[in-house]
Design an enzyme around this catalytic site. Structure first.
Site, short mmCIF file in Angstrom:
data_model
loop_
_atom_site.label_atom_id
_atom_site.label_comp_id
_atom_site.label_asym_id
_atom_site.label_seq_id
_atom_site.Cartn_x
_atom_site.Cartn_y
_atom_site.Cartn_z
N ILE A 239 74.63 34.31 28.18
CA ILE A 239 75.14 33.75 26.91
C ILE A 239 76.28 32.75 27.15
O ILE A 239 76.48 31.84 26.33
CB ILE A 239 75.57 34.88 25.96
CG1 ILE A 239 75.66 34.39 24.52
CG2 ILE A 239 76.88 35.54 26.40
CD1 ILE A 239 75.77 35.50 23.47
N VAL B 123 79.04 41.89 28.80
CA VAL B 123 79.03 40.53 28.26
C VAL B 123 80.45 40.10 27.88
O VAL B 123 80.82 38.92 27.99
CB VAL B 123 78.03 40.43 27.09
CG1 VAL B 123 78.48 41.14 25.84
CG2 VAL B 123 77.70 38.98 26.79
N ASP B 124 81.27 41.05 27.47
CA ASP B 124 82.67 40.79 27.12
C ASP B 124 83.42 40.22 28.34
O ASP B 124 84.11 39.18 28.24
CB ASP B 124 83.29 42.13 26.66
CG ASP B 124 84.64 41.99 26.00
OD1 ASP B 124 85.07 40.85 25.74
OD2 ASP B 124 85.27 43.05 25.74
N1 AR6 Z 1 74.80 37.20 28.71
C1 AR6 Z 1 74.00 37.82 27.82
N2 AR6 Z 1 73.89 39.16 27.74
C2 AR6 Z 1 74.62 39.90 28.61
C3 AR6 Z 1 75.46 39.32 29.57
C4 AR6 Z 1 75.54 37.91 29.61
N3 AR6 Z 1 76.33 37.25 30.48
N4 AR6 Z 1 76.03 40.33 30.29
C5 AR6 Z 1 75.55 41.50 29.80
N5 AR6 Z 1 74.69 41.24 28.79
P1 AR6 Z 1 77.52 45.45 27.02
P2 AR6 Z 1 78.05 47.01 24.57
C6 AR6 Z 1 73.92 42.20 27.95
O1 AR6 Z 1 77.70 46.65 27.87
O2 AR6 Z 1 76.93 47.94 24.87
C7 AR6 Z 1 82.37 46.10 27.29
O3 AR6 Z 1 83.15 46.66 28.31
C8 AR6 Z 1 73.63 43.55 28.53
O4 AR6 Z 1 72.48 43.48 29.39
O5 AR6 Z 1 78.12 44.18 27.47
O6 AR6 Z 1 78.20 46.49 23.17
C9 AR6 Z 1 83.20 45.90 26.00
O7 AR6 Z 1 84.54 45.59 26.27
C10 AR6 Z 1 73.33 44.37 27.27
O8 AR6 Z 1 71.98 44.19 26.86
O9 AR6 Z 1 78.09 45.70 25.51
C11 AR6 Z 1 83.04 47.23 25.33
O10 AR6 Z 1 83.98 48.17 25.81
C12 AR6 Z 1 74.22 43.70 26.21
O11 AR6 Z 1 74.72 42.49 26.81
C13 AR6 Z 1 81.65 47.67 25.70
O12 AR6 Z 1 81.36 47.03 26.95
C14 AR6 Z 1 75.40 44.54 25.74
O13 AR6 Z 1 75.94 45.26 26.82
C15 AR6 Z 1 80.64 47.23 24.66
O14 AR6 Z 1 79.39 47.77 24.99
#
Ligand code: AR6
Length: 180
Positions: free
Chosen positions: A13, A35-36
């Site tokens: 993203i 992703v954060d």
């Molecule tokens: N681009 C697109 N999608 C992504 C990317 C990227 N660069 N990286 C990961 N994903 P998550 P949550 C996808 O864990 O479940 C964080 O620590 C990933 O494959 O990022 O909402 C925050 O600070 C998955 O499908 O978010 C919170 O503490 C999706 O993004 C917590 O994680 C969401 O995975 C939020 O957890």
């Protein structure tokens, strides 16, 4: 009728050139993993500095900042629910994340917005249910003809991508055109 485009992509993203990308943040808005972490790394330190002024964000709500070093002009930060077996209002809260992000985009005059698969990583929301909520909330929003041109769903893994692909192929809604 004005038709809103929905695009499905597989990738990162942080590389997208949209008016806004949505961050699946936590309630501190000060960064994290997944992703954060990727968004904060790509945007640079100024993003966390602006986030510090926002006093956090409740689950289901959304707040907007600039995009700084990202190609996207803005970041819309939303906080997904942690999946707890479905007994803690998780479905409604995930719907709120999509709805409030879309409303905030329109309020700020934005035309394109990209969503990651909110809550389906560290927060363990079941993928099929999360996808249904995402697609349904966005298509319902499109039917209200709100001025948004384009919504991108961007998945980082094949499993999420396949779920979206199945649901989007089946859409039969004249307010929406789907591109893969
Ligand atoms: N681009 C697109 N999608 C992504 C990317 C990227 N660069 N990286 C990961 N994903 P998550 P949550 C996808 O864990 O479940 C964080 O620590 C990933 O494959 O990022 O909402 C925050 O600070 C998955 O499908 O978010 C919170 O503490 C999706 O993004 C917590 O994680 C969401 O995975 C939020 O957890």
């Amino acid at each position: 009728m004005i038709v809103m485009k929905i695009k499905l992509k597989l990738g990162d993203i942080t590389k997208l050139q949209t008016d806004a990308i949505v961050n699946a943040a936590n309630s501190s808005l000060l960064g994290g993993g997944g992703v954060d972490g990727a968004i904060h790394r790509a945007a640079g330190r100024q993003l966390v500095e602006e986030c510090r002024m926002l006093n956090g964000c409740r689950t289901g709500e959304a707040k907007i900042t600039k995009g700084y070093k990202l190609s996207a002009k803005h970041v819309i930060h939303t906080v997904g629910p942690v999946w707890n077996g479905g007994t803690k209002n998780e479905e409604a809260l995930l719907r709120d994340c999509y709805q409030n992000s879309l409303v905030l985009a329109v309020k700020n005059g934005l035309q394109s917005i990209a969503f990651p698969c909110i809550s389906t990583g560290r927060y363990r929301f079941p993928i099929q249910l999360a996808t249904e909520i995402a697609v349904e909330t966005v298509t319902t929003f499109a039917s209200l003809n709100n001025g948004l041109d384009e919504v991108i769903f961007i998945c980082n893994d094949q499993e999420n991508y396949n779920q979206y692909s199945n649901l989007l192929e089946a859409i039969n809604n004249s307010a929406v055109s789907v591109e893969f």
